[in-house]
Write a protein that holds these residues in place. Structure first.
Motif, PDB file in Angstrom:
ATOM      1  N   ARG A  62       0.825  -1.204   0.000  1.00 60.62           N
ATOM      2  CA  ARG A  62       0.000   0.000   0.000  1.00 60.62           C
ATOM      3  C   ARG A  62       0.862   1.257   0.000  1.00 60.62           C
ATOM      4  O   ARG A  62       0.556   2.251  -0.681  1.00 60.62           O
ATOM      5  CB  ARG A  62      -0.907  -0.021   1.226  1.00 60.62           C
ATOM      6  N   THR A  69      -4.029  -0.896  -4.508  1.00 59.63           N
ATOM      7  CA  THR A  69      -4.636  -1.489  -3.309  1.00 59.63           C
ATOM      8  C   THR A  69      -5.874  -0.700  -2.890  1.00 59.63           C
ATOM      9  O   THR A  69      -6.032   0.478  -3.231  1.00 59.63           O
ATOM     10  CB  THR A  69      -3.622  -1.482  -2.148  1.00 59.63           C
ATOM     11  N   ASP A  71      -8.370   1.500  -0.638  1.00 57.93           N
ATOM     12  CA  ASP A  71      -8.141   2.643   0.245  1.00 57.93           C
ATOM     13  C   ASP A  71      -8.709   2.308   1.627  1.00 57.93           C
ATOM     14  O   ASP A  71      -9.914   2.417   1.870  1.00 57.93           O
ATOM     15  CB  ASP A  71      -8.806   3.897  -0.327  1.00 57.93           C
ATOM     16  N   ILE A  72      -7.836   1.875   2.515  1.00 57.91           N
ATOM     17  CA  ILE A  72      -8.288   1.450   3.842  1.00 57.91           C
ATOM     18  C   ILE A  72      -8.829   2.638   4.635  1.00 57.91           C
ATOM     19  O   ILE A  72      -9.784   2.494   5.414  1.00 57.91           O
ATOM     20  CB  ILE A  72      -7.142   0.768   4.604  1.00 57.91           C
ATOM     21  N   LEU A  75     -12.292   3.118   3.594  1.00 58.00           N
ATOM     22  CA  LEU A  75     -13.108   2.016   4.098  1.00 58.00           C
ATOM     23  C   LEU A  75     -13.467   2.225   5.562  1.00 58.00           C
ATOM     24  O   LEU A  75     -14.609   1.960   5.979  1.00 58.00           O
ATOM     25  CB  LEU A  75     -12.346   0.699   3.921  1.00 58.00           C
ATOM     26  N   LEU A  90     -12.431  -5.450  -2.924  1.00 59.30           N
ATOM     27  CA  LEU A  90     -12.221  -5.854  -1.533  1.00 59.30           C
ATOM     28  C   LEU A  90     -12.266  -7.372  -1.372  1.00 59.30           C
ATOM     29  O   LEU A  90     -11.485  -7.953  -0.614  1.00 59.30           O
ATOM     30  CB  LEU A  90     -13.276  -5.200  -0.641  1.00 59.30           C
TER      31      LEU A  90
END
Length: 227
Positions: A62, A69, A71-72, A75, A90
């Motif tokens: 990331r 990847t 986008d945490i 999220l 996801l």
């Protein structure tokens, strides 16, 4: 036990890498019977470690390539809204990370799956696997009725317990001596299964290695010839 689909999915995610580790370790060595607490602890501990390692690898990726990847941050902030908009991405990443954790667990099992100490293994395992593993030794057994049978080892029960409830399989060339008979004769069958409960004594002869064969030939060649 989980009562919802979400709980079941979380249980699988938690236990699958550890279960992979335990199964591969069992395939590489003798069957041992740890306590339920110890076995459960090994599964959970291995799962947690490998999944943390997978998350560290994801975090590094990331940081290097954020465009590849999920986008945490979004999220966490948006929750279900972001998940519905990017559910396919996801799902692929979640499955990939779980697979990576299982691969890490499998590699760990292979690397750390050394041969167990003889003190926790059966006498059969010591004779057939510890001293000369994979050598297909010649095995002779005296049975409780006084008979004798001999043959090449084909398979044996790898349980760590010296239990009478197990079997030994010998294959040709088989030899047999009936109870009270003075001589051993060839036995015209391909294989024999012998119960450990019937075995009184067992003798094992290992094939000579290349160095031992060369030494034996040199000794025989140097021996004086009788006139």
């Amino acid at each position: 036990m989980p009562t919802t689909i979400t709980g079941l999915a979380l249980l699988v995610v938690l236990l699958l890498p550890g279960l992979t580790f335990v199964i591969i370790r069992e395939r590489k060595g003798s069957e041992r019977r740890p306590t339920p607490f110890r076995e459960t602890g090994a599964v959970v501990f291995c799962s947690v470690l490998t999944e943390l390692a997978a998350l560290v690898i994801f975090a590094a990726l990331r940081g290097l390539r954020p465009d590849l990847t999920p986008d945490i941050g979004r999220l966490v902030r948006e929750g279900a809204t972001y998940a519905r908009a990017h559910y396919a991405e996801l799902a692929w990443w979640a499955g990939g990370l779980l697979l990576l954790a299982c691969v890490l667990a499998a590699v760990t099992a292979v690397v750390t799956g050394g041969r167990p100490h003889a003190s926790v293994m059966s006498a059969w395992w010591v004779m057939f696997e510890k001293w000369f593993p994979g050598e297909n030794p010649l095995v002779g057994c005296i049975l409780e009725d006084g008979s004798y049978i001999e043959g090449r080892l084909a398979s044996f029960n790898v349980s760590s317990d010296d239990s009478p409830e197990r079997d030994l399989v010998l294959v040709e060339p088989l030899k047999y001596r009936a109870p009270g008979a003075p001589e051993t004769h060839d036995f015209p069958w391909g294989a024999a299964c012998i119960s450990a409960r019937r075995i009184v004594s067992m003798f094992v002869s290992y094939p000579l290695g290349p160095e031992q064969e060369a030494e034996a030939e040199a000794t025989q060649a140097s021996a004086p010839v009788a006139s």
